[in-house]
Design a protein around this motif. Structure first.
Motif, PDB file in Angstrom:
ATOM      1  N   VAL A 128      -9.730   6.307  12.530  1.00 31.47           N
ATOM      2  CA  VAL A 128      -9.710   4.859  12.758  1.00 31.47           C
ATOM      3  C   VAL A 128      -8.347   4.267  12.420  1.00 31.47           C
ATOM      4  CG1 VAL A 128     -10.696   2.649  12.028  1.00 31.47           C
ATOM      5  CG2 VAL A 128     -12.201   4.612  12.455  1.00 31.47           C
ATOM      6  N   SER A 165      -6.235   1.997  15.063  1.00 35.73           N
ATOM      7  CA  SER A 165      -5.859   0.601  14.786  1.00 35.73           C
ATOM      8  C   SER A 165      -4.378   0.382  15.042  1.00 35.73           C
ATOM      9  CB  SER A 165      -6.222   0.221  13.350  1.00 35.73           C
ATOM     10  OG  SER A 165      -5.424   0.927  12.411  1.00 35.73           O
ATOM     11  N   GLN A 206      -5.463  -1.912   8.911  1.00 36.27           N
ATOM     12  CA  GLN A 206      -6.749  -1.350   9.314  1.00 36.27           C
ATOM     13  C   GLN A 206      -7.900  -2.268   8.925  1.00 36.27           C
ATOM     14  OE1 GLN A 206      -7.663   2.587   7.813  1.00 36.27           O
ATOM     15  NE2 GLN A 206      -9.835   2.360   8.329  1.00 36.27           N
ATOM     16  N   SER A 260     -10.670  -3.691  11.418  1.00 38.93           N
ATOM     17  CA  SER A 260     -12.109  -3.477  11.225  1.00 38.93           C
ATOM     18  C   SER A 260     -12.873  -4.798  11.239  1.00 38.93           C
ATOM     19  CB  SER A 260     -12.362  -2.745   9.901  1.00 38.93           C
ATOM     20  OG  SER A 260     -11.775  -1.453   9.928  1.00 38.93           O
ATOM     21  N   ARG A 262     -15.668  -5.715  14.028  1.00 36.53           N
ATOM     22  CA  ARG A 262     -17.042  -6.058  13.638  1.00 36.53           C
ATOM     23  C   ARG A 262     -17.459  -7.403  14.228  1.00 36.53           C
ATOM     24  NH1 ARG A 262     -20.522  -4.279   9.715  1.00 36.53           N
ATOM     25  NH2 ARG A 262     -18.947  -2.924   8.801  1.00 36.53           N
ATOM     26  N   SER A 265     -18.961  -1.638  12.541  1.00 29.95           N
ATOM     27  CA  SER A 265     -17.645  -1.157  12.143  1.00 29.95           C
ATOM     28  C   SER A 265     -17.173  -0.138  13.174  1.00 29.95           C
ATOM     29  CB  SER A 265     -17.705  -0.516  10.765  1.00 29.95           C
ATOM     30  OG  SER A 265     -18.416   0.709  10.832  1.00 29.95           O
TER      31      SER A 265
END
Length: 289
Positions: free
Chosen positions: A240, A244, A252, A256, A260, A266
């Motif tokens: 992830v 990102s 990050q 996130s 979301r 997530s």
């Protein structure tokens, strides 16, 4: 006791003009800008110093208290001054063309040195700037009324005529911004940088882009980044953190949070959910075979 009474002539029919933006600008010695044009007219009033414009490939010198009128569709840009910065106020005005009675139709541009006559025009512009900075609910209405007063002063002091211009939408600029975001979403992009690239005021850019796409440029950028992130989560095993960064987020945690808000999951939950769906789809295909 005596009194003096002055009869007023009926005012001329007002033009359907719309103030798009008010800008205070400073053209520094290292100022860089490309020639561009707008579907609306622009008005420049030089408040300090001296410099020059490039208008239709002609160098046009300007100085303090000069009024520059540029009609729709005419290419122009401001040049920096090697000695010192110069400052000006600019207005974007939709639905208007300037016209001299000496010419058969609207011209490209005109420059007027107002001298001692500048006070009414400069005071009116200063009021517009002050009102725009207040950002009160009725600031737009007051600035629009001040524009009407300003145009009357301009016709009085410069002997220019005002003609209606057919309204057009800034689709070309909005398409450019859309394409730029699609191709550069992974880079650092701000509303200010987009407005500079498109050569239109950032507040008007938001207004025009919402009319064009239904959302603001920054919201469109967020959607583009998250859409690309979803694709990478579905098709790669990249962590992830890497994803990102690949889609333009330096943080990050911020990525996130944005992810979301858009998906109610997530990034890791989205990946696991997609893997589960893919597995169920394969199992269903196997049972059918």
């Amino acid at each position: 006791m005596s009194n003096q009474r002055y009869s007023m002539e009926p005012p001329p029919l007002s033009l359907p003009v719309q103030l798009l933006y008010v800008t205070c600008a400073r053209s520094d010695k290292d100022w860089h800008s490309m020639e561009h044009s707008h579907y609306f007219a622009e008005l420049f009033f030089i408040t300090k110093g001296e410099g020059s414009f490039i208008i239709d490939n002609k160098r046009v010198p300007v100085r303090e208290n000069d009024l520059v009128l540029v009609n729709p569709g005419v290419s122009h840009t401001e040049l920096g001054n090697k000695k010192s910065p110069w400052e000006y106020i600019a207005l974007g005005i939709e639905g208007l063309q300037f016209h001299s009675g000496e010419e058969s139709g609207p011209y490209d541009y005109s420059v007027h040195y107002l001298g001692q006559r500048h006070r009414q025009i400069s005071d009116c512009l200063a009021q517009m700037v002050a009102e725009a900075r207040l950002e009160e609910p009725d600031s737009g209405v007051i600035c629009q009324k001040l524009l009407e007063l300003l145009l009357l002063y301009i016709t009085r002091h410069t002997r220019q005529n005002l003609l209606a211009a057919p309204p057009k939408k800034a689709t070309r600029e909005c398409r450019f911004v859309e394409q730029y975001i699609n191709e550069h979403y992974f880079e650092e992009i701000t509303l200010e940088s987009l407005s500079l690239l498109a050569h239109i005021n950032k507040y008007y850019l938001v207004h025009a882009f919402k009319a064009y796409k239904g959302i603001s440029p920054i919201s469109y950028l967020t959607q583009k980044r998250l859409s690309e992130a979803m694709h990478l989560l579905e098709t790669t095993n990249y962590p992830v953190t890497k994803i990102s960064g690949m889609v333009g987020y330096s943080s990050q945690s911020y990525f996130s949070q944005a992810f979301r808000r858009m998906t109610s999951m997530s990034p890791n939950q989205y990946r696991k959910s997609n893997e589960k769906k893919m597995l169920e789809s394969k199992q269903e295909t196997g049972r059918q075979n």
